[in-house]
Design an enzyme around this catalytic site. Structure first.
Site, PDB file in Angstrom:
ATOM      1  N   PRO A  28       0.817  -1.210   0.000  1.00 61.56           N
ATOM      2  CA  PRO A  28       0.000   0.000   0.000  1.00 61.56           C
ATOM      3  C   PRO A  28       0.855   1.266   0.000  1.00 61.56           C
ATOM      4  O   PRO A  28       1.710   1.448   0.849  1.00 61.56           O
ATOM      5  CB  PRO A  28      -0.807  -0.114   1.296  1.00 61.56           C
ATOM      6  CG  PRO A  28      -0.657  -1.520   1.746  1.00 61.56           C
ATOM      7  CD  PRO A  28       0.691  -1.938   1.266  1.00 61.56           C
ATOM      8  N   GLU A  29       0.618   2.112  -0.981  1.00 62.41           N
ATOM      9  CA  GLU A  29       1.240   3.438  -1.040  1.00 62.41           C
ATOM     10  C   GLU A  29       0.147   4.454  -0.707  1.00 62.41           C
ATOM     11  O   GLU A  29      -0.947   4.077  -0.303  1.00 62.41           O
ATOM     12  CB  GLU A  29       1.829   3.674  -2.433  1.00 62.41           C
ATOM     13  CG  GLU A  29       2.772   2.551  -2.862  1.00 62.41           C
ATOM     14  CD  GLU A  29       3.388   2.778  -4.230  1.00 62.41           C
ATOM     15  OE1 GLU A  29       3.495   3.940  -4.656  1.00 62.41           O
ATOM     16  OE2 GLU A  29       3.760   1.785  -4.874  1.00 62.41           O
ATOM     17  N   ARG A  84       3.044 -11.028   5.627  1.00 63.24           N
ATOM     18  CA  ARG A  84       4.489 -11.023   5.868  1.00 63.24           C
ATOM     19  C   ARG A  84       4.901 -10.448   7.230  1.00 63.24           C
ATOM     20  O   ARG A  84       6.084 -10.396   7.536  1.00 63.24           O
ATOM     21  CB  ARG A  84       5.192 -10.270   4.736  1.00 63.24           C
ATOM     22  CG  ARG A  84       5.221 -11.075   3.454  1.00 63.24           C
ATOM     23  CD  ARG A  84       5.716 -10.264   2.280  1.00 63.24           C
ATOM     24  NE  ARG A  84       7.153 -10.109   2.278  1.00 63.24           N
ATOM     25  CZ  ARG A  84       7.811  -9.454   1.327  1.00 63.24           C
ATOM     26  NH1 ARG A  84       7.164  -8.902   0.329  1.00 63.24           N
ATOM     27  NH2 ARG A  84       9.109  -9.337   1.388  1.00 63.24           N
TER      28      ARG A  84
END
Length: 288
Positions: free
Chosen positions: A2-3, A124
């Site tokens: 996500p940016e 992750r």
DNA sequence: CACTTGACCTGTCCGC
DNA sequence: TGCGGACAGGTCAAGT
């Protein structure tokens, strides 16, 4: 993953979905930074009501009626998904992205008093979450060093160009990815905006002209605004607060398009590494 | 000091 | 089909 556009999309979704709901229970396994002060969960999280959901750079800020805030960074694979009436699972259109919640990558489960849920999933485990007094949020290290918001109305091209002077001897791509220069730019929108401005990612910052900075400023804002309009970019993990895909990848010009024709000149897009990151360019339009 | 490289984790995909 | 290795959108600590 996500940016800025993805985090902003999640923020808007959560603002609609969880504000005014009250927290009944919370459970978690391993999440970096949470709970940093376990006693605070009972005192300031359980029983609190969500008042608003803010964003700074790629960080989400969920403000509570207790004057505490949940500060959340999704890093590469984090998801914040609300589940009310809808049921995910076999046959659901989003099954492949989020499966049945909670699942094996669910790190935090927040249950509201009305029986709906907010899940923090993170395959992750790079993401982090902190519960802290709202007034303390600006004092965390990340907030002190992060650069200006590129989509703010009062953010000028002059300020944009000026921010890069602190990284004058590195590549323009490495500088774009540096959160202390400009907030919220990640690998996708770095590649997309450099393609738009016809700038090679390996160009050193001190060789970029004023005119090129001006064009890059415009391209970056346009590409990020379009991405927000499209609900962000879903490649593998990212989903909105409703568990839906973002569709910006359908509009990408360079990112993840290696081997496909450049939309401007039809030359094949190529991929290589810059600043340790997968980088996509048109070798005809973006010259070194 | 400025800049670059590894480390953090898990999952997937690709070639042998 | 199985297995090892490379790779994945972010950021920091450690190294040059």
């Amino acid at each position: 993953m996500p940016e800025l556009p993805e985090v902003e999309t999640v923020r808007r979704g959560l603002q609609e979905l969880i504000v005014r709901r009250s927290i009944a229970t919370e459970s978690h396994d391993t999440v970096k930074g949470f709970p940093n002060a376990p006693a605070d969960v009972a005192a300031f999280l359980i029983g609190a009501t969500i008042t608003t959901v803010r964003r700074r750079a790629k960080v989400l800020l969920i403000d509570l009626s207790s004057d505490y805030t949940l500060v959340i960074h999704l890093k590469m694979t984090g998801q914040l998904v609300y589940r009310g009436e809808q049921v995910f699972g076999a046959g659901h259109p989003n099954e492949s992205l989020i499966g049945k919640l909670p699942d094996r990558s669910t790190r935090v489960t927040i249950e509201f008093t009305d029986g709906s849920y907010l899940y923090f999933n993170d395959q992750r485990k790079f993401g982090w979450m902190r519960l802290m007094p709202t007034v303390e949020v600006p004092n965390i290290e990340f907030m002190k060093k992060v650069g200006p918001e590129p989509l703010e109305a009062d953010f000028t091209p002059q300020e944009f160009a000026g921010r890069f002077m602190r990284r004058s001897k590195t590549s323009i791509k490495a500088a774009l990815l540096d959160q202390s220069v400009i907030a919220g730019v990640g690998n996708i929108y770095a590649d997309e905006s450099l393609w738009g401005a016809k700038i090679h990612p390996n160009r050193l910052v001190n060789t970029i002209t004023d005119k090129e900075f001006q064009v890059l400023y415009t391209e970056l804002r346009e590409v990020m605004n379009l991405a927000i309009e499209k609900g962000g970019s879903t490649d593998k993990n990212y989903v909105t607060a409703e568990g839906k895909r973002g569709s910006y990848m359908d509009f990408a010009r360079a990112f993840r398009r290696e081997g496909l024709p450049c939309p401007r000149c039809a030359t094949e897009i190529i991929k290589f590494k810059v600043a340790g990151r997968g980088t996509h360019i048109c070798p005809s339009c973006q010259l070194l």
